[in-house]
Design a protein around this motif. Structure first.
Motif, PDB file in Angstrom:
ATOM      1  N   THR A 124      46.168  25.217  38.806  1.00 34.84           N
ATOM      2  CA  THR A 124      45.752  26.070  37.915  1.00 34.84           C
ATOM      3  C   THR A 124      46.937  27.212  37.616  1.00 34.84           C
ATOM      4  N   VAL A 125      47.255  27.512  36.378  1.00 33.02           N
ATOM      5  CA  VAL A 125      48.162  28.414  36.100  1.00 33.02           C
ATOM      6  C   VAL A 125      47.697  29.616  35.269  1.00 33.02           C
ATOM      7  N   CYS A 126      47.669  30.797  35.717  1.00 32.75           N
ATOM      8  CA  CYS A 126      47.358  31.898  34.843  1.00 32.75           C
ATOM      9  C   CYS A 126      48.622  32.859  34.996  1.00 32.75           C
ATOM     10  N   ALA A 127      49.171  32.671  33.990  1.00 35.61           N
ATOM     11  CA  ALA A 127      50.782  33.241  33.926  1.00 35.61           C
ATOM     12  C   ALA A 127      50.842  34.863  34.066  1.00 35.61           C
ATOM     13  N   GLU A 128      49.844  35.260  33.605  1.00 36.05           N
ATOM     14  CA  GLU A 128      49.655  36.833  33.692  1.00 36.05           C
ATOM     15  C   GLU A 128      49.329  37.336  35.085  1.00 36.05           C
ATOM     16  N   ASN A 129      49.157  36.502  35.859  1.00 42.67           N
ATOM     17  CA  ASN A 129      48.898  36.938  37.325  1.00 42.67           C
ATOM     18  C   ASN A 129      49.683  36.357  38.480  1.00 42.67           C
ATOM     19  N   SER A 309      56.205  24.096  47.660  1.00 41.40           N
ATOM     20  CA  SER A 309      57.199  24.347  46.338  1.00 41.40           C
ATOM     21  C   SER A 309      56.728  23.311  45.271  1.00 41.40           C
ATOM     22  N   ALA A 310      55.372  23.229  45.194  1.00 38.33           N
ATOM     23  CA  ALA A 310      54.933  22.307  43.843  1.00 38.33           C
ATOM     24  C   ALA A 310      55.453  22.870  42.703  1.00 38.33           C
ATOM     25  N   GLU A 311      55.742  21.876  41.774  1.00 44.12           N
ATOM     26  CA  GLU A 311      56.175  21.984  40.415  1.00 44.12           C
ATOM     27  C   GLU A 311      54.786  22.453  39.638  1.00 44.12           C
ATOM     28  N   ILE A 312      54.624  23.653  38.967  1.00 38.69           N
ATOM     29  CA  ILE A 312      53.448  23.747  38.378  1.00 38.69           C
ATOM     30  C   ILE A 312      53.503  23.909  36.780  1.00 38.69           C
ATOM     31  N   VAL A 313      54.814  23.939  36.361  1.00 33.80           N
ATOM     32  CA  VAL A 313      54.962  23.943  34.759  1.00 33.80           C
ATOM     33  C   VAL A 313      56.177  23.142  34.550  1.00 33.80           C
ATOM     34  N   ARG A 314      56.081  22.103  33.718  1.00 29.20           N
ATOM     35  CA  ARG A 314      57.317  21.486  33.204  1.00 29.20           C
ATOM     36  C   ARG A 314      57.231  21.318  31.616  1.00 29.20           C
ATOM     37  N   HIS A 352      47.525  27.025  32.238  1.00 32.18           N
ATOM     38  CA  HIS A 352      46.991  25.833  32.019  1.00 32.18           C
ATOM     39  C   HIS A 352      45.795  25.560  32.969  1.00 32.18           C
ATOM     40  N   HIS A 353      44.976  24.723  32.637  1.00 38.93           N
ATOM     41  CA  HIS A 353      44.005  24.364  33.649  1.00 38.93           C
ATOM     42  C   HIS A 353      43.179  25.363  34.254  1.00 38.93           C
ATOM     43  N   SER A 354      41.648  25.479  34.415  1.00 42.41           N
ATOM     44  CA  SER A 354      40.959  26.349  34.963  1.00 42.41           C
ATOM     45  C   SER A 354      40.832  26.126  36.535  1.00 42.41           C
ATOM     46  N   ILE A 355      40.091  26.918  37.109  1.00 48.79           N
ATOM     47  CA  ILE A 355      39.922  26.613  38.464  1.00 48.79           C
ATOM     48  C   ILE A 355      39.229  25.305  38.838  1.00 48.79           C
ATOM     49  N   PRO A 356      39.296  24.365  39.774  1.00 49.35           N
ATOM     50  CA  PRO A 356      38.884  23.090  39.645  1.00 49.35           C
ATOM     51  C   PRO A 356      37.302  22.970  39.867  1.00 49.35           C
ATOM     52  N   MET A 357      36.710  21.933  39.188  1.00 51.61           N
ATOM     53  CA  MET A 357      35.558  21.619  39.329  1.00 51.61           C
ATOM     54  C   MET A 357      35.291  20.228  39.552  1.00 51.61           C
ATOM     55  N   LEU A 358      34.385  19.773  40.573  1.00 54.46           N
ATOM     56  CA  LEU A 358      34.363  18.657  41.078  1.00 54.46           C
ATOM     57  C   LEU A 358      32.886  18.182  41.162  1.00 54.46           C
ATOM     58  N   ARG A 359      32.702  16.956  40.866  1.00 54.20           N
ATOM     59  CA  ARG A 359      31.081  16.582  40.788  1.00 54.20           C
ATOM     60  C   ARG A 359      31.106  14.944  40.948  1.00 54.20           C
ATOM     61  N   SER A 360      29.949  14.784  41.571  1.00 55.91           N
ATOM     62  CA  SER A 360      29.593  13.252  41.886  1.00 55.91           C
ATOM     63  C   SER A 360      28.119  13.112  41.602  1.00 55.91           C
ATOM     64  N   TYR A 486      35.736  29.242  34.594  1.00 58.33           N
ATOM     65  CA  TYR A 486      36.206  30.061  35.491  1.00 58.33           C
ATOM     66  C   TYR A 486      37.873  29.900  35.082  1.00 58.33           C
ATOM     67  N   LEU A 487      38.375  30.414  34.282  1.00 61.64           N
ATOM     68  CA  LEU A 487      40.019  30.281  34.026  1.00 61.64           C
ATOM     69  C   LEU A 487      40.749  30.585  35.154  1.00 61.64           C
TER      70      LEU A 487
END
Length: 743
Positions: A124-129, A309-314, A352-360, A486-487
């Motif tokens: 989840t990347v919110c660049a302004e934060n 050190s995960a790559e979050i934008v490419r 890109h991508h909001s906070i994770p939503m998981l369902r089952s 929830y962005l």
């Protein structure tokens, strides 16, 4: 005399206890007219089914708190009935009953019966934060000459509006690092524009020769390799940055201070490099080629600084990290597989991508009668769980804070009443909480425990015929969605919510929800992160984490709940369309704001504890919000309206504040439409103080508010530090514990 209530481990009828020898307590009250009563003896009986596992016998004691269990070994996931009998000094007798249910009673991961830690396949990347990151690009300049580089920190919303920053800046803003090749001279030019009044686009903020910073002599770009591709890397550590070319450090600062000499990044923030409002943030990123320069760029990447050190934008001509179209696809031409930039600076928002939503879905057998259903759940981060559209608890910010690499707290919920025969939906959303994002005033603690939230859960269903079914988290039966409302959310930065997407959140836990377009989640592991010291040669280091596997412990901490409410008392329009609401009380929690705007309206909500005073050094800012004391905490929420009357109430963050600033609205909320909800683990006070002196009464009230505000899951120091880093909270904890009841 009567027993008002029985507590087991200071809780009313708890479930999910992993305590092998729980402590029993009770509260005695006298009937009307009874005086001079005291307990003289007691007896505790604990049963499960028809079996008595402990009978204390009649004990001649006046003790009614913290009496430890001394019976047979408690069994996991078992309900026990508790009966307390009490005799008083006048021969009277009272009795009462309660119960408790044990948890897994096994601290090992194996007790989760195959459930996996699962999370999002994307960041989840919110660049302004995002204020801690490494940005990098490989590029070459045609003919081996000219000026080209990378841009970040552009179009910061705080600097676009003079009401959102204390320096009154408004207009174009960015940070640019450019490699300059001219007449055999290689330099790194750093531009800072729009961050301070003295900034200019015509003159670099700083210039340094492109040589090995440590050796001062080794040239990196030479006439022989000037036309080749080179890698420019900028590591931004909050308010400062280090620069590298081809992996060699080329720009840093050597600081000589009280604690000795250390290497630091170049300060980009005009406010300072510690205990200040943080600048720059990632914001918009992009490429630059100066006048007469043609630059060919292979990529533009962003990764986390702290391990893993995960790559979050490419961003590449072929697309972005998640396989989608590059954010530059419609702005920059591609030639021979490279972005081609000429005489221009081009930026775009990489969020890109909001906070994770998981369902089952969980299948409950129709041909059998369900006796009980339990959900055992924890998270690296915090979670919000719903089953068949219903929230499972009113508790907030679960599973709470702990030393995650040593112990993981989990919760147990009785979901029997939520389950129905056939398919049942379950949905869980995850946010950073105390696990990742900014944590303390030390900027390097960003992503302290890890950089990705994850979920571990299992549902255990028992049927009346004695059979049992287990359904756990895994990557086959669960689905992931990253475009929810929830962005973004974090404790220091705040929450961003797009109400136009609200329907998916309202319905994703229903069994009939269509998740055919959702992705599979991934298994999330932790990695060992080494210790580090922020002041080499002085003080203790921040410890290494994940050197061992954690223990799993049931219901160890005090839950957070809404314990008080307060409506705004005054409203003032500071600037056109910018409204300040005063609660006339410092609080820690979230607002609940009723809005009446058209769809798509973007509203910015900011918070403050104090206003600028009427002093010469603050001329022109008197009465507006002072944010300097928040330091690294931006403490700003963003709400995008769905249209009509709607209510904004953040779910995955909290703030410390007295004042609320609302901007972007056409219809300013009325006072009664701006409410503050106090979060705390303190649910009641054991005493009170009232006197004839107004100021003394206010002092006593301040003490109670301070205790509520500074006990959110754990006792803390001030709200913005959250981790009681200096131990001050520990010194007052025993006093707080004696004077209050934690939930």
């Amino acid at each position: 005399m009567k027993i008002e209530r029985i507590l087991i481990e200071d809780q009313m009828a708890p479930i999910g206890l992993d305590e092998k020898k729980p402590a029993f307590s009770w509260l005695l009250t006298a009937e009307e007219g009874e005086q001079n009563l005291m307990q003289s003896a007691c007896r505790i009986v604990v049963r499960t089914g028809e079996d008595t596992v402990w009978d204390s016998g009649k004990m001649e004691t006046g003790v009614s708190t913290g009496i430890g269990y001394e019976g047979e070994a408690l069994q996991p996931c078992t309900k026990y009935e508790v009966k307390a009998e009490v005799w008083d000094n006048h021969g009277g007798k009272a009795e009462a009953e309660s119960s408790f249910e044990t948890g897994l009673m096994d601290s090992l991961y194996a007790a989760w019966e195959g459930a996996e830690w699962i999370g999002a396949p994307h960041a989840t990347v919110c660049a302004e934060n995002r204020g801690v990151f490494t940005i990098e690009s490989e590029f070459r300049m045609e003919g081996g000459k000219g000026e080209a580089g990378i841009v970040f920190g552009a179009n910061d919303f705080r600097l676009n509006d003079h009401t959102k920053n204390e320096l009154g800046m408004e207009g174009e803003n960015y940070i640019r690092y450019a490699v300059c090749l001219e007449d055999g001279d290689a330099r790194l030019a750093i531009y800072r524009v729009g961050y301070a009044p003295e900034d200019t686009a015509e003159k670099p903020f700083a210039v340094t020769k492109l040589v090995n910073w440590k050796e001062k002599t080794q040239e990196i770009l030479t006439p022989e390799n000037a036309d080749a591709f080179h890698k420019l890397t900028v590591e931004v550590d909050g308010n400062v940055a280090y620069a590298y070319v081809d992996g060699i450090l080329v720009d840093a600062i050597e600081e000589h201070g009280f604690f000795g000499t250390k290497v630091s990044g170049r300060q980009l923030n005009p406010r300072g490099n510690n205990d200040v409002l943080p600048y720059p943030r990632l914001n918009e990123i992009g490429f630059y080629a100066g006048k007469g320069t043609t630059g060919y760029f292979k990529n533009l990447t962003v990764r986390n600084v702290r391990k893993p050190s995960a790559e979050i934008v490419r961003e590449t001509p072929e697309g972005r990290l998640d396989g989608g179209k590059s954010i530059f696809a419609d702005q920059i031409p591609v030639e021979n597989g490279y972005f081609k930039v000429e005489d221009s600076q081009i930026t775009a928002d990489p969020s890109h991508h909001s906070i994770p939503m998981l369902r089952s879905c969980i299948s409950c057998q129709k041909e059998k009668k369900l006796a009980s259903a339990r959900l055992y759940i924890t998270a690296r981060g915090i979670y919000d769980c719903r089953i068949n559209g219903q929230e499972i608890t009113e508790d907030l910010l679960r599973p709470g804070l702990t030393q995650y690499d040593h112990r993981m707290n989990y919760q147990t919920y009785d979901i029997t009443g939520l389950m129905k025969p056939g398919r049942n939906g379950i949905g869980v959303a995850l946010a950073s909480g105390w696990w990742s994002e900014a944590q303390t005033f030390v900027v390097k603690n960003f992503n302290y425990f890890g950089d990705k939230e994850s979920l571990l859960a299992k549902v255990v269903m028992k049927y009346e015929d004695g059979s049992r079914e287990v359904f756990g988290t895994n990557t086959e039966d669960w689905k992931y969605f990253g475009e929810g409302p929830y962005l973004f959310s974090s404790y220091f930065a705040g929450e961003q919510y797009d109400a136009r997407r609200a329907e998916v959140y309202e319905t994703y836990s229903l069994p009939e929800f269509d998740d055919s377009t959702w992705e599979k989640p991934v298994v999330v592991d932790t990695v060992m992160i080494e210790e580090f010291c922020t002041m080499p040669g002085f003080g203790r280091s921040w410890p290494a984490v994940h050197e061992q596997k954690p223990e799993y412990i049931g219901e160890y901490d005090a839950p957070v709940r809404i314990v008080d409410r307060r409506t705004a008392k005054t409203r003032k329009e500071l600037f056109p369309g910018v409204y300040l609401y005063d609660l006339e009380q410092e609080m820690a929690g979230v607002p609940r704001i009723t809005l009446h705007e058209k769809a798509g309206t973007k509203i910015i909500i900011r918070y403050a504890e104090v206003l600028y005073p009427d002093l010469p050094e603050y001329a022109g800012k008197e009465g507006t919000m002072m944010l300097e004391n928040y330091r690294d905490a931006t403490s700003t929420d963003v709400y995008i309206c769905r249209g009509g009357e709607e209510v904004f109430q953040p779910k995955f963050t909290f703030h410390g504040y007295r004042y609320i600033e609302i901007s972007g609205v056409e219809h300013a909320p009325e006072l009664e439409e701006v409410e503050s909800l106090q979060y705390s683990s303190v649910t009641e006070f054991h005493g009170s103080l009232t006197s004839s002196h107004k100021l003394l009464n206010r002092f006593a009230e301040n003490v109670s508010w301070s205790q509520k505000c500074n006990f959110i899951n754990i006792p803390t120091d001030c709200r913005r530090e959250m981790s009681a880093w200096a131990g001050r909270a520990i010194r007052i904890f025993s006093a707080i514990r004696r004077s209050t009841t934690a939930a």
